[in-house]
Design an enzyme around this catalytic site. Structure first.
Site, PDB file in Angstrom:
ATOM      1  CB  SER A  40      67.848  68.608  41.908  1.00 45.49           C
ATOM      2  OG  SER A  40      66.721  67.787  41.663  1.00 45.49           O
ATOM      3  CG  ASP A 332      68.958  63.932  34.926  1.00 45.31           C
ATOM      4  OD1 ASP A 332      67.723  64.045  35.018  1.00 45.31           O
ATOM      5  OD2 ASP A 332      69.745  64.461  35.740  1.00 45.31           O
ATOM      6  CG  HIS A 335      67.020  66.825  37.206  1.00 42.17           C
ATOM      7  ND1 HIS A 335      67.941  65.838  37.495  1.00 42.17           N
ATOM      8  CD2 HIS A 335      66.585  67.307  38.394  1.00 42.17           C
ATOM      9  CE1 HIS A 335      68.070  65.729  38.812  1.00 42.17           C
ATOM     10  NE2 HIS A 335      67.255  66.602  39.378  1.00 42.17           N
TER      11      HIS A 335
END
Length: 358
Positions: A40, A332, A335
Site C-alpha cells: 500500500s 492514517d 501510511h
C-alpha cells in the site's frame, strides 16, 4: 545606424542566452520508465480494480489533496513516494496503476505500478487481505511487457525495461500481519531472526524473477521504524504515552542490515544488474525525533479519525481529519502523509543520484 546595429546585436545575444538557458533547464529523464511493485505504500490504485481486495483507498478523505480532491486508490492525502520519485526523476508526475482500464499507451511506455495494498513477500500475508501477493505481481508485469511490445516493438520494449527504474516497497505487512499482531508465522518461525531470513529469501526469488524478465536497475526499500507506526502503538497499548515499540524498531534495523548485506550478493550473481537499498528508516526516525525540522506537529498518530486505528475502510468520509494535513507525519494509522512522502522522496532521490555516479 550604429545604435541600430547595437540594439539588433543585443537582441540577438539576449535571444541566444534565453535559448541556452531553456535548453539547460530542460532535464531529460534519468530513466525511460519507472516500474513499481509492492504494497500500500506503493499501490497507486490497483486494488480499486481488484474486486477481492479488502484494503482500498477509493474514498475520501484519501486523495483529498490531489488535483480534483478525489480519491484514486492512493493510501494518503496526496501523492505517494513513487509519484514523488517519478517526478524528481523527470519521468512523470503520477504513476498509474496497471489495472486501470483506460491506461494510455504513453503511460505504458513511461511506466506503471503493479503494487497491491495488503501485499507482502510472504504469500501468507495476502491471504487475509486478499491482496495481489508480491510473488504474483510479475504476472501483471508479463502482461505489461506484452502490451509494451505491441506499442513500441520487441527491441524497443526490452530496451525500455532494461533501462527502467524498478522500485520495490514491501515488507511491513509481513511482520505486522504475520508475526506481531496476528502471529501465524510464529508457529513455523519462533524467532524473528528465522522469519526475517524467510522474508529475505522470498525477496531474493522475486528480484531474480524480475531480472529474468529484463529488469536491471532495482531499488529495494527497507523497513521503516515499525514500532513507531500508530497502529503498532495501538496494538501494544502505547497510545497514551506515545512511546514506540522499541523491540519492533530493533527488528526493523536488523532486517535492514541483512538486506544491505544481501543486495550486493544478489547483484554479484546477476550480470548487468544494479541494486540500490533505499533507506527509509533513518529519515522517518529523524522526522519522529525532530518534528519541527520538517514542520510536523504530530508524529505519533494519523490525521484521519483518532489517528491510532483508522486505515482503509475505517478511514472514511465520515472520519474527522486534522485541520492542517501537512503538519502530520502520518495520514492514517499506517501510511505517511503526502508531506512525509515528499521528504522521503527527496531523501531517496539523493540516494539515487549518488547511485548513478557509481
Amino acid at each position: 545606424m550604429y545604435i541600430s546595429k547595437t540594439i539588433v546585436f543585443g537582441l540577438f545575444v539576449a535571444t541566444l542566452l534565453v535559448s541556452c538557458n531553456a535548453d539547460a533547464n530542460t532535464t531529460q529523464p534519468l530513466f525511460p520508465a519507472i516500474l513499481i511493485f509492492g504494497d500500500s505504500t506503493a499501490d497507486t490504485g490497483n486494488n480499486n480494480y481488484y474486486s477481492q481486495a479488502v484494503f482500498k483507498a477509493n474514498h475520501l478523505p484519501y486523495g483529498v489533496d490531489l488535483p480534483g480532491h478525489e480519491a484514486n486508490g492512493r493510501f494518503s492525502n496526496g501523492k505517494l513516494i513513487s509519484d514523488v520519485i517519478s517526478t524528481k526523476l523527470n519521468i512523470k508526475e503520477f504513476v498509474p496503476p496497471f489495472l486501470q482500464p483506460n491506461i494510455s499507451d504513453q503511460d505504458i511506455v513511461t511506466g506503471v505500478c503493479f503494487a497491491s495494498a495488503g501485499a507482502g513477500y510472504d504469500d501468507e500475508t495476502s491471504l487475509s487481505s486478499k491482496a495481489i501477493p508480491v510473488s504474483q505481481q510479475p504476472s501483471m508485469f508479463k502482461n505489461y511487457i506484452a502490451r509494451l511490445k505491441g506499442i513500441v516493438g520487441d527491441k524497443k520494449a526490452m530496451e525500455i525495461i532494461n533501462n527502467a527504474l524498478v522500485v520495490i516497497s514491501a515488507g511491513p505487512n509481513d511482520f505486522i500481519l504475520n508475526f506481531y499482531d496476528i502471529p501465524i508465522r510464529r508457529l513455523e518461525y519462533p524467532t524473528i531472526y528465522g522469519y526475517q531470513d524467510f522474508v529475505l529469501k522470498r525477496l531474493d526469488g522475486f528480484v531474480r524473477e524480475l531480472y529474468s524478465l529484463g529488469c536491471r536497475n532495482i531499488l529495494v526499500g527497507g523497513l521503516p521504524p515499525m514500532g513507531c507506526l500508530p497502529i503498532q502503538l495501538t496494538a501494544k497499548l502505547r497510545t497514551i504515552l506515545g512511546i514506540c515499540v522499541e523491540q519492533e524498531n530493533k527488528d526493523s534495523i536488523l532486517y535492514n542490515q541483512k538486506l544491505v548485506k544481501k543486495l550486493p550478493e544478489i547483484q554479484a550473481s546477476l550480470p548487468g544488474s544494479k541494486f540500490l537499498y533505499a533507506n527509509v528508516y533513518d529519515p522517518v526516525m529523524d522526522m519522529i525525533r525532530n518534528p519541527s525540522k520538517y514542520g510536523f506537529k504530530e508524529t505519533k498518530k494519523g490525521c484521519c479519525g483518532t489517528g491510532y486505528l483508522e486505515t482503509s475502510f475505517l478511514c472514511t468520509s465520515l472520519s474527522k481529519t486534522c485541520p492542517n494535513h501537512s503538519d502530520h507525519l502520518f495520514w492514517d494509522s499506517i501510511h505517511p502523509s503526502e508531506a512525509a512522502y515528499k521528504y522521503l522522496g527527496n531523501f531517496i532521490d539523493a540516494q539515487i543520484q549518488e547511485w548513478l555516479k557509481t
